[in-house]
Design a protein around this motif. Structure first.
Motif, PDB file in Angstrom:
ATOM      1  N   ASN A  87      -2.364   5.408   0.507  1.00 37.64           N
ATOM      2  CA  ASN A  87      -1.689   5.626  -0.778  1.00 37.64           C
ATOM      3  C   ASN A  87      -0.650   4.563  -1.093  1.00 37.64           C
ATOM      4  OD1 ASN A  87      -3.177   7.948  -1.291  1.00 37.64           O
ATOM      5  ND2 ASN A  87      -1.709   9.242  -0.221  1.00 37.64           N
ATOM      6  N   HIS A  88      -0.234   3.813  -0.077  1.00 32.27           N
ATOM      7  CA  HIS A  88       0.765   2.756  -0.281  1.00 32.27           C
ATOM      8  C   HIS A  88       0.164   1.362  -0.167  1.00 32.27           C
ATOM      9  CE1 HIS A  88       3.912   5.736  -0.321  1.00 32.27           C
ATOM     10  NE2 HIS A  88       3.398   6.260   0.781  1.00 32.27           N
ATOM     11  N   ALA A  89      -1.102   1.282   0.189  1.00 30.32           N
ATOM     12  CA  ALA A  89      -1.760  -0.017   0.361  1.00 30.32           C
ATOM     13  C   ALA A  89      -2.131  -0.603  -0.999  1.00 30.32           C
ATOM     14  CB  ALA A  89      -3.005   0.140   1.221  1.00 30.32           C
ATOM     15  N   GLY A  90      -1.897  -1.900  -1.114  1.00 31.75           N
ATOM     16  CA  GLY A  90      -2.192  -2.562  -2.381  1.00 31.75           C
ATOM     17  C   GLY A  90      -2.903  -3.882  -2.176  1.00 31.75           C
ATOM     18  N   ARG A  91      -2.980  -4.638  -3.238  1.00 27.87           N
ATOM     19  CA  ARG A  91      -3.683  -5.923  -3.223  1.00 27.87           C
ATOM     20  C   ARG A  91      -3.210  -6.790  -2.063  1.00 27.87           C
ATOM     21  NH1 ARG A  91      -2.597  -8.692  -8.593  1.00 27.87           N
ATOM     22  NH2 ARG A  91      -0.507  -8.091  -7.999  1.00 27.87           N
ATOM     23  N   GLY A  92      -4.179  -7.323  -1.316  1.00 26.63           N
ATOM     24  CA  GLY A  92      -3.862  -8.228  -0.225  1.00 26.63           C
ATOM     25  C   GLY A  92      -3.598  -7.553   1.104  1.00 26.63           C
ATOM     26  N   GLY A 102     -20.537   0.662  11.174  1.00 29.86           N
ATOM     27  CA  GLY A 102     -19.371   0.999  11.986  1.00 29.86           C
ATOM     28  C   GLY A 102     -18.088   0.475  11.378  1.00 29.86           C
ATOM     29  N   ASP A 103     -17.031   0.472  12.173  1.00 32.72           N
ATOM     30  CA  ASP A 103     -15.725   0.022  11.701  1.00 32.72           C
ATOM     31  C   ASP A 103     -15.734  -1.465  11.390  1.00 32.72           C
ATOM     32  OD1 ASP A 103     -14.785   2.565  12.057  1.00 32.72           O
ATOM     33  OD2 ASP A 103     -13.603   2.121  13.844  1.00 32.72           O
ATOM     34  N   ALA A 104     -15.064  -1.828  10.308  1.00 28.69           N
ATOM     35  CA  ALA A 104     -14.943  -3.226   9.914  1.00 28.69           C
ATOM     36  C   ALA A 104     -13.622  -3.414   9.169  1.00 28.69           C
ATOM     37  CB  ALA A 104     -16.107  -3.644   9.025  1.00 28.69           C
ATOM     38  N   LEU A 105     -13.094  -4.622   9.261  1.00 24.19           N
ATOM     39  CA  LEU A 105     -11.852  -4.955   8.572  1.00 24.19           C
ATOM     40  C   LEU A 105     -12.134  -5.685   7.269  1.00 24.19           C
ATOM     41  CD1 LEU A 105      -9.836  -6.270  11.622  1.00 24.19           C
ATOM     42  CD2 LEU A 105      -9.347  -4.194  10.325  1.00 24.19           C
ATOM     43  N   GLY A 106     -11.297  -5.413   6.290  1.00 24.44           N
ATOM     44  CA  GLY A 106     -11.407  -6.091   5.014  1.00 24.44           C
ATOM     45  C   GLY A 106     -10.044  -6.229   4.371  1.00 24.44           C
ATOM     46  N   VAL A 107     -10.037  -6.824   3.196  1.00 20.14           N
ATOM     47  CA  VAL A 107      -8.808  -7.060   2.432  1.00 20.14           C
ATOM     48  C   VAL A 107      -8.939  -6.345   1.099  1.00 20.14           C
ATOM     49  CG1 VAL A 107      -7.407  -8.830   1.306  1.00 20.14           C
ATOM     50  CG2 VAL A 107      -8.432  -9.296   3.518  1.00 20.14           C
ATOM     51  N   ILE A 108      -7.876  -5.672   0.704  1.00 17.46           N
ATOM     52  CA  ILE A 108      -7.889  -5.019  -0.599  1.00 17.46           C
ATOM     53  C   ILE A 108      -7.866  -6.106  -1.669  1.00 17.46           C
ATOM     54  CG2 ILE A 108      -6.666  -3.434  -2.140  1.00 17.46           C
ATOM     55  CD1 ILE A 108      -5.660  -2.010   0.426  1.00 17.46           C
ATOM     56  N   ASP A 109      -8.833  -6.021  -2.587  1.00 20.34           N
ATOM     57  CA  ASP A 109      -9.044  -7.095  -3.566  1.00 20.34           C
ATOM     58  C   ASP A 109      -8.017  -7.059  -4.692  1.00 20.34           C
ATOM     59  OD1 ASP A 109      -9.848  -5.087  -5.350  1.00 20.34           O
ATOM     60  OD2 ASP A 109     -11.894  -5.843  -5.561  1.00 20.34           O
ATOM     61  N   MET A 110      -8.210  -7.908  -5.669  1.00 21.90           N
ATOM     62  CA  MET A 110      -7.241  -8.078  -6.747  1.00 21.90           C
ATOM     63  C   MET A 110      -7.150  -6.865  -7.665  1.00 21.90           C
ATOM     64  SD  MET A 110      -5.916 -10.833  -5.877  1.00 21.90           S
ATOM     65  CE  MET A 110      -4.785 -11.022  -7.239  1.00 21.90           C
ATOM     66  N   THR A 111      -8.158  -5.988  -7.656  1.00 17.97           N
ATOM     67  CA  THR A 111      -8.075  -4.776  -8.469  1.00 17.97           C
ATOM     68  C   THR A 111      -7.158  -3.749  -7.820  1.00 17.97           C
ATOM     69  OG1 THR A 111      -9.911  -3.585  -7.408  1.00 17.97           O
ATOM     70  CG2 THR A 111     -10.465  -5.092  -9.232  1.00 17.97           C
ATOM     71  N   GLY A 112      -6.982  -3.862  -6.493  1.00 19.18           N
ATOM     72  CA  GLY A 112      -6.208  -2.882  -5.752  1.00 19.18           C
ATOM     73  C   GLY A 112      -6.977  -1.607  -5.471  1.00 19.18           C
TER      74      GLY A 112
END
Length: 140
Positions: A87-92, A102-112
């Motif tokens: 709920n507090h995570a945003g762009r980037g 399975g589990d994978a890492l990513g980055v929250i994109d510009m849309t959020g």
């Protein structure tokens, strides 16, 4: 670690340039993808000690003791990236998703609202929701 001025530009450019880059262990896997994005936004490379040390799935998972969530979470903590909750995570910010393989890492994109991560033919996007995202870390 802090985000540098203009980090939004650097993140948007990074995602655009990687949109068609296929997943490859040791160059564009989920861990290095995330660390590359963090480096673009902050100037700090959390993966400096991992680069050039693996090129296969087995080598990658041996390097992180077969525990992406725990090992990478500890690495992020070392660089001052704290868990911040979906709920507090945003762009980037970085997200751990429960993907089809399975589990994978990513980055929250510009849309959020979506999490970008490398896949077979380029970037794949997952919704940033509680059914998909297991953890998030604040970048800078």
């Amino acid at each position: 670690m802090e985000r540098r001025d203009g980090w939004e530009h650097w993140l948007a450019e990074f995602l655009f340039k990687r949109k068609d880059t296929p997943f490859e262990y040791g160059t564009n896997d989920c861990c290095l993808f995330v660390c590359d994005a963090v480096e673009r936004m902050t100037g700090v490379d959390p993966a400096v000690d991992y680069r050039g040390k693996y090129s296969t799935k087995r080598e990658a998972f041996d390097l992180i003791d077969w525990d992406i969530e725990g090992h990478m979470g500890d690495l992020f903590k070392t660089y001052g990236m704290t868990e911040n909750g979906i709920n507090h995570a945003g762009r980037g910010d970085v997200a751990l998703v429960n993907g089809p393989m399975g589990d994978a890492l990513g980055v929250i994109d510009m849309t959020g609202e979506r999490v970008a991560l490398p896949a077979k033919t380029g970037l794949m996007f997952f919704p940033k929701d509680k059914d998909t995202v297991k953890k998030t870390w604040r970048v800078g």
